[in-house]
Design a protein around this motif. Structure first.
Motif, mmCIF file in Angstrom:
data_model
loop_
_atom_site.group_PDB
_atom_site.id
_atom_site.type_symbol
_atom_site.label_atom_id
_atom_site.label_comp_id
_atom_site.label_asym_id
_atom_site.label_seq_id
_atom_site.Cartn_x
_atom_site.Cartn_y
_atom_site.Cartn_z
ATOM 1 N N HIS A 115 0.833 -1.195 0.000
ATOM 2 C CA HIS A 115 0.000 0.000 0.000
ATOM 3 C C HIS A 115 0.875 1.256 0.000
ATOM 4 N N GLY A 116 0.369 2.294 -0.642
ATOM 5 C CA GLY A 116 1.046 3.588 -0.626
ATOM 6 C C GLY A 116 0.023 4.699 -0.712
ATOM 7 N N ASN A 117 0.342 5.834 -0.131
ATOM 8 C CA ASN A 117 -0.556 6.981 -0.197
ATOM 9 C C ASN A 117 -0.100 7.949 -1.282
ATOM 10 N N VAL A 118 -1.077 8.507 -1.969
ATOM 11 C CA VAL A 118 -0.824 9.548 -2.961
ATOM 12 C C VAL A 118 -1.248 10.879 -2.365
ATOM 13 N N PHE A 119 -0.418 11.916 -2.579
ATOM 14 C CA PHE A 119 -0.758 13.265 -2.142
ATOM 15 C C PHE A 119 -0.591 14.213 -3.320
ATOM 16 N N SER A 120 -1.569 15.088 -3.485
ATOM 17 C CA SER A 120 -1.520 16.061 -4.572
ATOM 18 C C SER A 120 -2.212 17.339 -4.112
ATOM 19 N N ALA A 121 -1.726 18.457 -4.620
ATOM 20 C CA ALA A 121 -2.340 19.740 -4.299
ATOM 21 C C ALA A 121 -3.592 19.990 -5.122
ATOM 22 N N LYS A 122 -3.805 19.213 -6.160
ATOM 23 C CA LYS A 122 -4.952 19.413 -7.035
ATOM 24 C C LYS A 122 -5.462 18.064 -7.507
ATOM 25 N N PRO A 123 -6.700 18.003 -8.003
ATOM 26 C CA PRO A 123 -7.224 16.723 -8.494
ATOM 27 C C PRO A 123 -6.369 16.166 -9.637
ATOM 28 N N TYR A 124 -6.286 14.866 -9.709
ATOM 29 C CA TYR A 124 -5.521 14.177 -10.747
ATOM 30 C C TYR A 124 -6.300 12.921 -11.128
ATOM 31 N N VAL A 143 3.862 6.502 -15.084
ATOM 32 C CA VAL A 143 2.525 7.036 -14.823
ATOM 33 C C VAL A 143 2.576 8.031 -13.675
ATOM 34 N N LYS A 144 3.288 7.669 -12.620
ATOM 35 C CA LYS A 144 3.409 8.573 -11.467
ATOM 36 C C LYS A 144 3.990 9.923 -11.887
ATOM 37 N N GLN A 145 5.051 9.900 -12.675
ATOM 38 C CA GLN A 145 5.693 11.143 -13.102
ATOM 39 C C GLN A 145 4.781 11.963 -14.002
ATOM 40 N N SER A 146 4.030 11.305 -14.856
ATOM 41 C CA SER A 146 3.135 12.038 -15.756
ATOM 42 C C SER A 146 1.987 12.682 -14.992
ATOM 43 N N LEU A 147 1.574 12.092 -13.879
ATOM 44 C CA LEU A 147 0.499 12.651 -13.068
ATOM 45 C C LEU A 147 0.987 13.783 -12.171
ATOM 46 N N GLY A 148 2.297 13.848 -11.923
ATOM 47 C CA GLY A 148 2.845 14.891 -11.061
ATOM 48 C C GLY A 148 2.431 14.760 -9.612
ATOM 49 N N ILE A 149 2.348 13.517 -9.104
ATOM 50 C CA ILE A 149 1.885 13.260 -7.745
ATOM 51 C C ILE A 149 3.046 12.910 -6.821
ATOM 52 N N HIS A 150 2.788 13.043 -5.531
ATOM 53 C CA HIS A 150 3.726 12.604 -4.497
ATOM 54 C C HIS A 150 3.281 11.217 -4.051
ATOM 55 N N LEU A 151 4.174 10.234 -4.133
ATOM 56 C CA LEU A 151 3.854 8.861 -3.747
ATOM 57 C C LEU A 151 4.631 8.489 -2.501
ATOM 58 N N SER A 152 3.913 7.982 -1.506
ATOM 59 C CA SER A 152 4.499 7.671 -0.205
ATOM 60 C C SER A 152 4.202 6.232 0.168
ATOM 61 N N ASP A 167 12.574 3.320 -5.148
ATOM 62 C CA ASP A 167 12.877 4.428 -6.045
ATOM 63 C C ASP A 167 11.610 5.074 -6.599
ATOM 64 N N LEU A 168 10.457 4.449 -6.402
ATOM 65 C CA LEU A 168 9.193 5.048 -6.814
ATOM 66 C C LEU A 168 8.729 6.129 -5.846
ATOM 67 N N LEU A 169 9.314 6.149 -4.644
ATOM 68 C CA LEU A 169 8.754 6.925 -3.537
ATOM 69 C C LEU A 169 9.389 8.297 -3.359
ATOM 70 N N ASP A 170 8.557 9.207 -2.849
ATOM 71 C CA ASP A 170 9.016 10.521 -2.404
ATOM 72 C C ASP A 170 9.110 10.576 -0.882
ATOM 73 N N ALA A 251 6.693 20.806 0.880
ATOM 74 C CA ALA A 251 7.480 20.615 2.105
ATOM 75 C C ALA A 251 7.689 19.138 2.388
ATOM 76 N N LEU A 252 6.654 18.345 2.143
ATOM 77 C CA LEU A 252 6.773 16.900 2.346
ATOM 78 C C LEU A 252 7.802 16.316 1.394
ATOM 79 N N THR A 253 7.789 16.738 0.159
ATOM 80 C CA THR A 253 8.748 16.250 -0.829
ATOM 81 C C THR A 253 10.171 16.664 -0.475
ATOM 82 N N ASN A 254 10.331 17.874 0.049
ATOM 83 C CA ASN A 254 11.654 18.416 0.342
ATOM 84 C C ASN A 254 12.208 17.972 1.699
ATOM 85 N N GLY A 255 11.440 17.227 2.483
ATOM 86 C CA GLY A 255 11.940 16.692 3.748
ATOM 87 C C GLY A 255 11.925 17.666 4.901
ATOM 88 N N ARG A 256 11.225 18.769 4.750
ATOM 89 C CA ARG A 256 11.124 19.729 5.861
ATOM 90 C C ARG A 256 9.968 19.309 6.761
#
Length: 387
Positions: A115-124, A143-152, A167-170, A251-256
């Motif tokens: 399982h993994g969670n997807v996070f996005s600032a806008k609908p995708y 697919v993940k890169q084309s959607l521009g999503i954060h995968l956790s 390597d798929l994960l942010d 911020a989540l992507t950048n590790g802050r």
């Protein structure tokens, strides 16, 4: 066509050189330490749109978060419960709205390999990710890169652990639910990924499936897990440049990012003076080239906490204990010094133990969290930003 020597020299001069395997990575400048604000939230929650959820409509989750002072939420319902169509379930629910809490768009990508969670600032188009859940990792990455999503990745060491390439994960869920002892193996996996050169953000998530009891009768019938795990157990703090969904995801992507056992526990902040000039110039998530001088690190516990309490700070360097320190109750801070290697990667992170601050809305959670109060994300040296 043959290229003459003068023309060949010009072409080579204008072509960026690729770093040789032994070269140090090209590291971008450290980001601003003052351009941001701390926001607290929960990144793993299930509403009634997850079939294994009870007593937990979106309105109830959001009202609880509003009343408790949370800044953002990631409601991540199981996508396989709605055949991948989260857009017409979780997101289109009339209850998916708030005037004070930032709502991320996302879902729990629920597959046979974990399982993994997807996070996005806008609908995708989440259905595109759902449709490749059984595909090879390279196709999923595309697919993940084309959607521009954060995968956790979720609960990497437990049931339904992450079974795809890291390597798929942010980011990685290193603290799942209020039951802290269950996360020891996840921390080991996180350290393994960091030691391999992956600049992988650690985050938390309550993974709450059940609403808080509405009546005393419900309270006696609920299991300890249901009563103890709700919004903010644990709480994930992000240092966001803007108070909006994009700021949270960036911020989540950048590790802050920092994690505390509940919203009333102190937030741990790890910062550093990398060049010995007496000025703090790095914080969690930052990546820099060592100067060859000793680096002074500062650990601060900010807000909340038990008045007058002494907290125990463990410093982890490259997956191994570096030192342990007790905070001064007056300042709630400690400092330590170490010299990162001039070549090769180094990272530093901290764990904090001490007395739990009461969480009146979810009182049993503090018992299950034990002494674990907070985790920082790492400060990095010589990590390849493109890895």
């Amino acid at each position: 066509m043959r290229i003459g020597l003068p023309l060949l020299a010009l072409v080579l001069a204008q072509t960026p050189l690729l770093a040789a395997p032994g070269d140090a990575p090209r590291i971008p400048p450290v980001a601003s330490l003052s351009d941001g604000q701390w926001l607290k939230g929960d990144l793993h929650l299930h509403s009634r749109h997850s079939k294994d959820s009870t007593n937990n409509p979106e309105a109830k989750i959001i009202k609880f978060a509003e009343d408790t002072g949370f800044d953002y939420l990631g409601i991540t319902d199981h996508d396989n419960h709605v055949a991948g169509d989260v857009a017409h379930n979780t997101w289109s629910d009339p209850e998916f709205t708030s005037k004070s809490v930032i709502l991320l768009y996302g879902a729990e990508w629920t597959t046979e390999r974990g399982h993994g969670n997807v996070f996005s600032a806008k609908p995708y188009d989440h259905r595109r990710l759902f449709d490749v859940r059984d595909a090879r990792d390279a196709k999923i990455l595309a697919v993940k890169q084309s959607l521009g999503i954060h995968l956790s990745g979720n609960h990497p060491a437990g049931k339904d652990h992450w079974g795809f390439s890291f390597d798929l994960l942010d980011s990685l869920e290193v603290w799942n639910s209020a039951i802290w002892p269950n996360n020891a193996a996840a921390i080991l996996i996180w350290d393994d990924m960091l030691k391999s050169g992956r600049k992988l953000t650690g985050r938390g998530g309550s993974d709450s499936h059940h609403g808080t009891p509405d009546t005393p009768e419900q309270k006696t019938s609920h299991t300890a897990e249901r009563s103890a795990n709700y919004v903010g157990t644990p709480t994930t703090w992000v240092f966001a440049r803007t108070r909006d969904a994009k700021g949270v995801v960036d911020a989540l992507t950048n590790g802050r990012v920092s994690i505390s056992a509940n919203p009333y526990d102190p937030r741990v902040e790890l910062r550093a003076d990398r060049d010995g000039d007496g000025r703090i110039d790095m914080m969690m998530g930052d990546n820099a080239r060592p100067t060859g001088k000793p680096v002074t690190f500062q650990v601060r516990l900010v807000g909340g906490g038990v008045k007058g309490a002494v907290y125990h700070v463990r410093v982890i360097k490259n997956g191994e204990p570096l030192g342990a320190y007790d905070t001064d109750p007056a300042s709630n801070a400690v400092s330590f010094t170490d010299t990162p290697a001039a070549t090769g990667r180094s990272y530093y992170r901290v764990e904090v133990e001490g007395p739990q601050t009461p969480y009146p809305q979810v009182p049993v959670s503090t018992v299950l969290s034990g002494k674990m109060i907070a985790l920082s994300n790492p400060i990095y040296f010589n990590f390849d930003p493109d890895f």
